[in-house]
Scaffold this motif. Structure first.
Motif, short mmCIF file in Angstrom:
data_model
loop_
_atom_site.label_atom_id
_atom_site.label_comp_id
_atom_site.label_asym_id
_atom_site.label_seq_id
_atom_site.Cartn_x
_atom_site.Cartn_y
_atom_site.Cartn_z
N TYR A 98 -1.11 -6.52 -8.92
CA TYR A 98 -1.58 -5.28 -8.38
C TYR A 98 -1.15 -4.29 -9.56
CZ TYR A 98 -2.95 -6.78 -3.79
OH TYR A 98 -3.59 -7.45 -3.01
N GLU A 119 -3.44 -4.97 1.19
CA GLU A 119 -4.83 -4.69 1.33
C GLU A 119 -4.95 -3.85 2.55
OE1 GLU A 119 -7.25 -5.12 -0.75
OE2 GLU A 119 -5.94 -6.15 -2.00
N SER A 120 -4.25 -4.24 3.78
CA SER A 120 -4.54 -3.35 4.86
C SER A 120 -4.12 -1.94 4.80
CB SER A 120 -3.84 -3.98 6.08
OG SER A 120 -3.54 -3.31 7.23
N SER A 121 -3.07 -1.82 3.76
CA SER A 121 -2.30 -0.49 3.86
C SER A 121 -3.31 0.27 2.80
CB SER A 121 -1.13 -0.51 2.88
OG SER A 121 -0.08 -1.13 3.78
N LEU A 122 -3.83 -0.46 1.82
CA LEU A 122 -4.92 0.24 0.65
C LEU A 122 -6.08 0.59 1.44
CD1 LEU A 122 -4.60 -2.19 -2.11
CD2 LEU A 122 -3.35 0.37 -1.85
N ALA A 123 -6.66 -0.09 2.36
CA ALA A 123 -7.85 0.18 3.01
C ALA A 123 -7.67 1.25 4.29
CB ALA A 123 -8.26 -1.22 4.15
N GLN A 124 -6.39 1.44 4.70
CA GLN A 124 -6.36 2.67 5.59
C GLN A 124 -6.28 3.96 4.63
OE1 GLN A 124 -2.46 1.86 7.39
NE2 GLN A 124 -3.19 0.57 8.73
N LYS A 125 -6.12 3.95 3.42
CA LYS A 125 -6.11 5.05 2.38
C LYS A 125 -7.36 5.39 1.89
CE LYS A 125 -1.34 4.47 0.96
NZ LYS A 125 -0.45 4.18 0.08
N ARG A 126 -8.21 4.47 2.04
CA ARG A 126 -9.70 4.74 1.44
C ARG A 126 -10.38 5.50 2.34
NH1 ARG A 126 -9.70 -1.49 0.67
NH2 ARG A 126 -8.75 -1.61 -1.51
N PRO A 127 -11.28 6.33 1.78
CA PRO A 127 -12.06 7.26 2.67
C PRO A 127 -13.20 6.23 3.26
CG PRO A 127 -12.54 7.96 0.21
CD PRO A 127 -11.28 6.79 0.39
N ALA A 128 -13.65 6.75 4.38
CA ALA A 128 -14.52 5.78 5.27
C ALA A 128 -15.86 6.05 4.81
CB ALA A 128 -14.54 6.26 6.72
N GLN A 146 5.55 1.95 -4.46
CA GLN A 146 4.75 0.78 -3.96
C GLN A 146 5.45 -0.53 -3.84
OE1 GLN A 146 3.38 2.61 -6.75
NE2 GLN A 146 1.40 3.19 -6.36
#
Length: 79
Positions: A31, A70-79, A39
């Motif tokens: 990463y 990946e779960s943490s990063l997905a939560q930070k991405r805009p929908a 991080q």
């Protein structure tokens, strides 16, 4: 930055720390995080908790680390 603290009373022996260090270094490399970054420290704590919860196999620990990241990063991405 706070020092890492184990969330369990389970001791970490030198061989445990060696395994955790290998997985941690690999995740930091994948990463592209400096080892002392916020991080990296966050995911390092997660690895210790996962290890103390019973995941001792390095491959499974690496997979758990990747999934958590990946779960943490997905939560930070805009929908």
């Amino acid at each position: 930055m706070r020092p890492l603290r184990a969330s369990s009373s389970t001791p970490l022996w030198p061989e445990d720390l060696d395994a955790l260090q290998r997985v941690f270094d690999r995740l930091c490399n994948e990463y592209r995080w400096p080892r002392k970054s916020a991080q990296a420290q966050r995911y390092g704590r997660m690895l210790i908790e996962e290890y103390q919860a019973g995941t001792r196999d390095e491959y499974l620990l690496l997979a758990a680390g990747r999934a958590f990241i990946e779960s943490s990063l997905a939560q930070k991405r805009p929908a």
